[in-house]
Design a protein around this motif. Structure first.
Motif, PDB file in Angstrom:
ATOM      1  N   UNK A  86       0.760  -1.219  -0.099  1.00 25.68           N
ATOM      2  CA  UNK A  86       0.007  -0.149  -0.004  1.00 25.68           C
ATOM      3  C   UNK A  86       0.722   1.359   0.053  1.00 25.68           C
ATOM      4  N   UNK A  87       0.268   2.383  -0.214  1.00 24.73           N
ATOM      5  CA  UNK A  87       0.748   3.597  -0.241  1.00 24.73           C
ATOM      6  C   UNK A  87       0.296   4.405   0.770  1.00 24.73           C
ATOM      7  N   UNK A  88       1.124   5.226   1.713  1.00 27.22           N
ATOM      8  CA  UNK A  88       0.362   5.819   2.821  1.00 27.22           C
ATOM      9  C   UNK A  88       0.708   7.395   2.839  1.00 27.22           C
ATOM     10  N   UNK A  89      -0.350   8.146   2.863  1.00 25.80           N
ATOM     11  CA  UNK A  89      -0.150   9.578   2.686  1.00 25.80           C
ATOM     12  C   UNK A  89      -0.828  10.376   3.923  1.00 25.80           C
ATOM     13  N   UNK A  90      -0.120  10.527   5.161  1.00 23.73           N
ATOM     14  CA  UNK A  90      -0.558  11.050   6.404  1.00 23.73           C
ATOM     15  C   UNK A  90      -1.421  12.372   6.232  1.00 23.73           C
ATOM     16  N   UNK A  91      -1.140  13.117   5.119  1.00 27.42           N
ATOM     17  CA  UNK A  91      -1.581  14.456   4.884  1.00 27.42           C
ATOM     18  C   UNK A  91      -2.991  14.458   3.941  1.00 27.42           C
ATOM     19  N   UNK A 100      -6.346  14.091   2.421  1.00 24.59           N
ATOM     20  CA  UNK A 100      -7.713  14.139   3.040  1.00 24.59           C
ATOM     21  C   UNK A 100      -8.804  13.077   2.634  1.00 24.59           C
ATOM     22  N   UNK A 101      -9.418  12.371   3.721  1.00 23.16           N
ATOM     23  CA  UNK A 101     -10.115  11.235   3.430  1.00 23.16           C
ATOM     24  C   UNK A 101      -9.205  10.004   3.805  1.00 23.16           C
ATOM     25  N   UNK A 102      -9.216   8.987   2.814  1.00 26.22           N
ATOM     26  CA  UNK A 102      -8.450   7.705   2.867  1.00 26.22           C
ATOM     27  C   UNK A 102      -7.071   8.156   2.822  1.00 26.22           C
TER      28      UNK A 102
END
Length: 560
Positions: free
Chosen positions: A474-479, A481-483
């Motif tokens: 998976x790719x994770x984007x803490x910033x 909006x939403x998922x």
């Protein structure tokens, strides 16, 4: 006297008139500059006073499936120059040579080769030491037009090497820059090279920002000019791998003194749980400029540590491929489970003898026993009944000779030779039945990568329902909006047209290989967990034979 006085008065008048004209011109020029052109010159002065500073985004991290950090960032400093702002280049490079401990000619050569425009920055030196940076800052007044920037430098805190898997960062090349300029890359930027760093460069890189700074006459930054606006950099996404770090460390430990490749796949979705190519190298080598001696030692090492044996290495798969011939024979009806052949220890074709690995012979064996004991003579006779065309069809059905489509760089295709290939390689009608006998035991012109063979094992375990192998979970984007997480969905690959009876037979035969009295992989029995598998040995043109093992477990409900 009167004449002299008249001349003097005329000269005085001319002088006064000249001064008046000059003063008028000066006043008109002042009026033009201060009133009529005030906006333009104010803008020009602002340009000299205001500097737009790029803000580099932090590069995304690379994590394992449980979010343990495998690849981290630490700051690194690189030195740049603006050609239009350099005072005297000879003096500049003499000072930099002393600080950076590199010949001035070398630094100037780099500068001249990379120089493209008056105001386009040129990277002079990459990843300098902090004490060198401090000395450059101390001599800022002597080095106008020279500045530093912070770039990502990778570190590997988890003790997982896997350099072929991770890839590395390097300065963007001229050819790559031509392709990437529209994506915001500039000369001197770093970019992912090979592996995950390359394939997921767009996600890991992030987006640059900027702010405006007031600078003094020497180019030193004085203060932030917030009223002119700014754009904060957007950090790169974290890339979460399918790799299990503890298992990866164990696999690397097991493979440490070997030349080869190993892959562990999740049968339920195609995730690569662990993968190792040995020998390899410490990925930290590529986090700083590589001395020529180190680079030459990697390139000239006869064990080829830069070579990814899992994805790039193509080898004859040996007896692991005998299962394909068994399936082809059962599905075409040209072989049956009860059909037997006698193995005296060799097979004669014309004047040549093709030996079995068991020189004493296996005696009379059926197909299940032939798979269990890996009898070469049985399969030499079998391919004469099944034929090249059927063998090719079922080999390609299991995607031999095709890339798996894994999300990594440099995957080789392998080779499944057919009659067209043989005619081209050896001349039409010039190849013999001896080529067929080599193919029957997984040798000759047949070539596959370890990942392709692992995919084959997964397809066998799942009775034809398989998956494209992949490395990013998976790719994770803490910033975001939403998922914040974008998972990779499994890509199903179906091996169709094989009966349940054939699947049952192959599973039982592979179970015998590990658990049977005469199985060639009895040492692969781990104890409580039941394993099915197949061994293989293939002759190498030089050096030791290639040794293979494929398997799946648990036998009743395969997971890996």
């Amino acid at each position: 006297m009167n004449i002299l006085r008249k001349i003097s008065r005329n000269r005085l008048m001319m002088l006064k008139l000249g001064l008046a004209v000059a003063f008028s011109l000066l006043l008109s020029r002042f009026f033009y500059v201060q009133v009529l052109e005030s906006d333009r010159y104010l803008a020009a002065s602002e340009e000299n006073r205001v500097k737009q500073v790029e803000l580099k985004p932090p590069r995304g991290l690379i994590r394992d499936r449980s979010y343990e950090i495998l690849v981290d960032n630490r700051p690194a400093y690189s030195i740049y120059a603006i050609p239009g702002e350099l005072a005297a280049s000879d003096t500049t490079f003499t000072i930099l040579s002393e600080i950076l401990e590199r010949p001035a000619e070398e630094l100037q050569d780099v500068y001249e080769r990379r120089r493209r425009g008056t105001f386009q920055k040129v990277k002079i030196a990459r990843y300098i030491r902090f004490e060198q940076l401090a000395r450059i800052e101390e001599r800022k007044l002597d080095l106008p037009g020279v500045f530093y920037d912070i770039e990502p430098r990778r570190s590997y805190p988890a003790g997982v090497l896997a350099p072929h898997l991770f890839g590395y960062l390097g300065e963007i090349s001229e050819q790559e820059l031509e392709k990437q300029q529209s994506n915001g890359y500039e000369q001197g930027d770093v970019i992912g090279i090979k592996g995950v760093e390359r394939v997921y460069e767009k996600d890991l890189r992030g987006t640059e920002g900027y702010r405006f700074m007031e600078v003094d006459a020497f180019g030193r930054e004085v203060q932030v000019l917030g009223h002119l606006g700014e754009k904060l950099p957007y950090p790169g996404k974290d890339v979460v791998l399918t790799i299990d770090a503890p298992l990866q460390r164990l696999l690397e430990q097991i493979m440490a003194d070997k030349l080869g490749g190993a892959v562990v796949l999740n049968c339920q979705n195609g995730q690569i749980i662990a993968m190792s190519s040995k020998p390899d190298y410490d990925p930290d080598i590529f986090t700083k400029p590589i001395p020529p001696s180190v680079w030459n030692s990697l390139n000239t090492n006869p064990d080829k540590p830069l070579y990814d044996r899992v994805l790039q290495g193509v080898y004859p798969p040996g007896s692991t491929h005998k299962i394909i011939l068994g399936i082809a024979g059962l599905e075409t009806g040209l072989l049956t489970p009860k059909m037997t052949f006698f193995c005296p220890g060799s097979f004669r074709l014309g004047r040549r003898y093709f030996g079995c690995w068991n020189k004493g012979g296996h005696g009379t064996v059926n197909l299940r026993q032939a798979i269990e004991q890996s009898c070469n003579v049985y399969f030499s006779r079998a391919i004469q009944r099944v034929g090249l065309q059927n063998w090719v069809h079922y080999s390609r059905l299991f995607r031999f000779g095709m890339r798996t489509g894994v999300d990594l760089t440099g995957e080789a295709q392998g080779l499944v030779p057919d009659s067209v290939y043989f005619d081209k390689a050896y001349g039409k009608g010039q190849w013999s039945a001896g080529q067929l006998l080599n193919l029957s035991i997984g040798q000759g012109d047949l070539l596959a990568t370890p990942l392709q063979v692992a995919f084959f094992a997964m397809s066998l375990a799942n009775r034809g329902r398989s998956f494209r192998p992949f490395i990013v979970k998976e790719k994770y984007d803490p910033l975001a909006e939403g998922e914040k997480t974008v998972p990779t969905m499994p890509d199903t690959v179906h091996i169709r047209g094989i009966s349940e009876a054939t699947w049952d037979f192959i599973h039982q035969a592979m179970y015998d290989v590990v658990n049977g009295a005469n199985g060639t992989a009895k040492s692969a029995h781990p104890g409580q967990i039941r394993v099915a598998g197949k061994t293989g040995t293939a002759q190498a043109p030089k050096g030791d034979d290639h040794a293979w093992f494929i398997g799946f477990a648990p036998y009743a409900d395969p997971q890996v």
